[in-house]
Scaffold this active site. Sequence first.
Site, PDB file in Angstrom:
ATOM      1  N   ASP A  38      -1.560   0.023  -4.754  1.00 45.54           N
ATOM      2  CA  ASP A  38      -0.634   0.057  -3.635  1.00 45.54           C
ATOM      3  C   ASP A  38      -1.345  -0.634  -2.451  1.00 45.54           C
ATOM      4  O   ASP A  38      -2.562  -0.871  -2.505  1.00 45.54           O
ATOM      5  CB  ASP A  38      -0.350   1.544  -3.364  1.00 45.54           C
ATOM      6  CG  ASP A  38       0.240   1.778  -2.015  1.00 45.54           C
ATOM      7  OD1 ASP A  38       1.296   1.200  -1.748  1.00 45.54           O
ATOM      8  OD2 ASP A  38      -0.376   2.522  -1.228  1.00 45.54           O
ATOM      9  N   ASP A  40      -0.465  -0.303   1.631  1.00 49.71           N
ATOM     10  CA  ASP A  40      -0.698   0.533   2.822  1.00 49.71           C
ATOM     11  C   ASP A  40      -1.186   1.912   2.413  1.00 49.71           C
ATOM     12  O   ASP A  40      -0.593   2.570   1.556  1.00 49.71           O
ATOM     13  CB  ASP A  40       0.602   0.660   3.637  1.00 49.71           C
ATOM     14  CG  ASP A  40       0.959  -0.641   4.320  1.00 49.71           C
ATOM     15  OD1 ASP A  40       0.360  -0.959   5.352  1.00 49.71           O
ATOM     16  OD2 ASP A  40       1.833  -1.352   3.781  1.00 49.71           O
ATOM     17  N   ASP A 215      -1.230   6.056  -2.545  1.00 46.66           N
ATOM     18  CA  ASP A 215      -1.355   7.210  -1.645  1.00 46.66           C
ATOM     19  C   ASP A 215      -0.014   7.841  -1.298  1.00 46.66           C
ATOM     20  O   ASP A 215       0.040   8.954  -0.798  1.00 46.66           O
ATOM     21  CB  ASP A 215      -2.003   6.765  -0.332  1.00 46.66           C
ATOM     22  CG  ASP A 215      -1.057   5.903   0.492  1.00 46.66           C
ATOM     23  OD1 ASP A 215      -0.512   4.918  -0.075  1.00 46.66           O
ATOM     24  OD2 ASP A 215      -0.835   6.216   1.671  1.00 46.66           O
TER      25      ASP A 215
HETATM   26  O1  LIG Z   1       3.760   0.676  -0.888  1.00 48.54           O
HETATM   27  P1  LIG Z   1       2.887   0.426   0.287  1.00 48.54           P
HETATM   28  O2  LIG Z   1       2.092  -0.831   0.173  1.00 48.54           O
HETATM   29  O3  LIG Z   1       2.046   1.610   0.634  1.00 48.54           O
HETATM   30  O4  LIG Z   1       3.932   0.242   1.462  1.00 48.54           O
HETATM   31  C1  LIG Z   1       4.661   1.366   1.927  1.00 48.54           C
HETATM   32  C2  LIG Z   1       5.084   1.130   3.317  1.00 48.54           C
HETATM   33  O5  LIG Z   1       3.905   0.762   4.016  1.00 48.54           O
HETATM   34  C3  LIG Z   1       4.033   0.350   5.365  1.00 48.54           C
HETATM   35  O6  LIG Z   1       4.213   1.481   6.123  1.00 48.54           O
HETATM   36  C4  LIG Z   1       3.159   2.389   6.060  1.00 48.54           C
HETATM   37  O7  LIG Z   1       1.971   1.769   6.608  1.00 48.54           O
HETATM   38  C5  LIG Z   1       2.053   1.465   8.029  1.00 48.54           C
HETATM   39  C6  LIG Z   1       0.778   0.739   8.447  1.00 48.54           C
HETATM   40  O8  LIG Z   1      -0.320   1.491   8.205  1.00 48.54           O
HETATM   41  C7  LIG Z   1       2.265   2.764   8.790  1.00 48.54           C
HETATM   42  O9  LIG Z   1       2.381   2.497  10.204  1.00 48.54           O
HETATM   43  C8  LIG Z   1       3.542   3.443   8.298  1.00 48.54           C
HETATM   44  O10 LIG Z   1       3.708   4.694   8.944  1.00 48.54           O
HETATM   45  C9  LIG Z   1       3.457   3.661   6.805  1.00 48.54           C
HETATM   46  O11 LIG Z   1       4.678   4.214   6.312  1.00 48.54           O
HETATM   47  C10 LIG Z   1       5.085  -0.715   5.500  1.00 48.54           C
HETATM   48  O12 LIG Z   1       5.300  -0.993   6.884  1.00 48.54           O
HETATM   49  C11 LIG Z   1       6.379  -0.359   4.801  1.00 48.54           C
HETATM   50  O13 LIG Z   1       7.251  -1.437   4.848  1.00 48.54           O
HETATM   51  C12 LIG Z   1       6.086   0.019   3.378  1.00 48.54           C
HETATM   52  O14 LIG Z   1       7.289   0.398   2.730  1.00 48.54           O
END
Ligand SMILES: O=P(O)(O)OC[C@H]1O[C@H](O[C@H]2O[C@H](CO)[C@@H](O)[C@H](O)[C@H]2O)[C@H](O)[C@@H](O)[C@@H]1O
Length: 869
Positions: A38, A40, A215
């Site tokens: 993954d 983020d 995560d």
């Molecule tokens: O599947 P991932 O790669 O984990 O993406 C999931 C979402 O991640 C991002 O949002 C998350 O990370 C941000 C930066 O650290 C944080 O601010 C936010 O609260 C988290 O939810 C991304 O912006 C999304 O589009 C993804 O769906």
Amino acid sequence: MNTPVNDGAAIATGVMDPELRSAIGRIARVPQLLVACDYDGTLAPIVEDPSTAVPLPESVAAVRALAALPQTTVAVVSGRALRDLAALSRLPSEVHLVGSHGSEFDIGFVERLSPELVAVRQQVRNSLREIAAKHPGIRLERKPASVAVHTRGVDPQVAAAAIEAVRNGPATFDGVTVTQGKEVIELSVVATHKGTALDQLRTQLASSAVLFIGDDITDENAFGHLHGPDLGIKIGPGDTKASYRVADPLEAARSLALLLETRRHWLFGERAVPIERHSMLANGRTVALLTPEAKVSWLCHPKPDSAAIFADLVGGSPAGHFSVAPERGGIPLGQRYRSGTMTVETRWSGLTVTDWLDKPARETTPDDSPAVITGDSTLVRVLTGSGKAKVEFAPRPEFGQVAVQLQPIGDGLLVLGSNEPVALYAPGVEWEVGNDGGYETAKAIVDLSAAGGQVVLELRFGTHSLEHHRVPIHERQAAAEQPWKDWVASLRLPSTARDLVARSALTLRGLCHEATGSILAAATTSLPEELGGVRNWDYRYCWLRDAALTARALVDLGSVEEAEALLRWVDGCIERTGGHPERLHPLYTIDGYELGAEAVIDTLPGYAGSRPVRVGNLANHQLQLDVFGPIADLIAAVADARGSVRDDEWRVLENMVEAVRRRWHEPDHGIWEARLPPRHHVFSKVMCWMTVDRALHVMREHGGEDRPEWKDLRDRIGANVLEHGWHSDVEAYSVAYGDEDMDASSLWIGLSGLLPGDDPRFLSTVLRIEADLRSGPVVYRYHWDDGLPGREGGFHICTAWLIEAYLRTGRRTDAEELFAQMVLTAGPTGLLPEQYDPLAERGLGNHPQAYSHLGLIRCALLLDNMLKQ
Ligand SMILES: O=P(O)(O)OC[C@H]1O[C@H](O[C@H]2O[C@H](CO)[C@@H](O)[C@H](O)[C@H]2O)[C@H](O)[C@@H](O)[C@@H]1O
């Protein structure tokens, strides 16, 4: 075999969970690995502003390096839009990026949305814009098929109100899928998730196993799709379907680094011991290889062509080994065979390990008292000295493909999990048994002073008996060694390289399988002909050609019993052809039957990363018309040595000539077994000539009836090869009719006696082969394109042929010089693999190889004028 995790309320940082460590060790060793992460919260720590989330440098380094490994694919499967993911992660193109929770495998995704879905997406965007305008701090993230509504950093009450508005509003639109993440809710017009994306990747890449790290709640879909050897690692707290957990992205990066290190070692080999430095143990039933540090790194059970129980040689320590070393470590002072035996001593200051393969007790008990039954064979390891030794016993039956338990009981351990019973009898040794994912290893520290200066370890095959052996160990050692000593003492050894010839003879004798009469071509499978290359073959079978040449070398040294046994075995193989000796296969199992299909053991990384590791040999199905020659030659040599011909030998001889009569005119695959269309190989034709020539010799010298048709057949074949095998452009006998490539086997135009030593055509062929194929101390087989990638070393047997050709053509000094160079390539205990790389100055190929040793013996005898040329 993953173990469930507790809810990770408290996750210790720093030290890696040992269970996770061994799970990573296991998955690092699968043939085709998919590493999926993954983004983020995994590669990139969570930050407030999504547009600033960048990956940890440690993660980038590990991911990049993993993606560069062979048989390894890395993918980042993220909820982000693919374009954003690429821009933020800045990962190289070797890393597969999958965006939008598994919907976006490539950039063209947006164009493929139907007009209806585009309309719904627009409605969702409009509605969310209105909600965001009414709720300060809410951030919208537009993606090709969705919109993410971020609430991170927003007043909790405002965030809750916004989420409620989303859930009661656009989330209810037809065709909208809702995904909840970390302080984010996402509305998508495409319903897919990371689990299905992972399935798709797994299928496309034919992955043997998948490691997924994530995560977030959305990552649970991926964890839910893992199965079998897969491994899931959850980052941080919260319910999860993953089997393992780490605290944060930095720990995830550590896991990736460990995976990288382990897989790199697995793929490329950990500090491979030079092939020629291995010593062989043998007892006429099976063989084992020992490293210079007294590690048993190769042993197949119950027969030498069965699956290995110790395959460290081609698979590193996870593939099984039995090691003994001083507790304090250190390089041994030396290793040597006890003179005239197959017993090996490895010495450190304060510790000597003496190893031999024993026969069953009932054969070694000197009196008639009932002996303890110790199965088929016993590997005896006697530790003597005053220091402390550490012992590690890691049997891995079936090339490590089955789980194994070690059950401490009485004076030893039972090995549970193999088809055949195996037991380690080790009185006085206290074992600590550890489990690594179903594979148990026993370790012990042995205090030799406290044990009276000696500890005996007996690895008994074919039995679970842990009874005490009544015959004292020194008597058993003497009983095991005496037959070898008596046999060597009976040989006619040359003065040239006398000790090395004796060792070569013992090695050949060690490759003889007493119960059947067959002779192994080599003790191993898949030791590479090029380090890191694919030219890795299984030689643990009986080739008619190699075995006959081996037995002939022993006859030349004065021992005929191996030849007699082999010829009985050949007689059996012929009988099974049902009157069609021309259908004999080039090789058979030790028992004289057809081999199973050639297969790859893809869980083994190979010697120094040289994959594949093969079992079986496709050459079994080739037509090799040369094989009859060495057998007929062997019968002639035995008959001359003994002064008579046995009935079975006449039968075999007649069949050899008949096989030649029926097929000599056909093209074949030749001695080198190239996986190419058949050709009229010069060597094969010469061997067909030799078959009939030697048969005529036996008939003439040993009272056979006159066979004028044999003489006619011999002369026709001779005339044919002398005419068509000669290539006027290269002025030599080349590899095959009409082909101008040279091949060392064409030296046999003279070595066989077809052409005399002073014939200009032979002289010219020798010069040409010397010019084209000799490189310092070695002679290559050929340089023609055999259809395989990579290259190989010089062949010791070809070097031996050139030495013999030098002698036949009056170049004794050249012969002596090349022989001296050849001798220097042997390992410290006198063993030779198949080949030698003159540039890297190291041995290559299977080991020890009968060809190499028989070549050395023949040259030494010729140099001593003990053989007719
Ligand atoms: O599947 P991932 O790669 O984990 O993406 C999931 C979402 O991640 C991002 O949002 C998350 O990370 C941000 C930066 O650290 C944080 O601010 C936010 O609260 C988290 O939810 C991304 O912006 C999304 O589009 C993804 O769906």
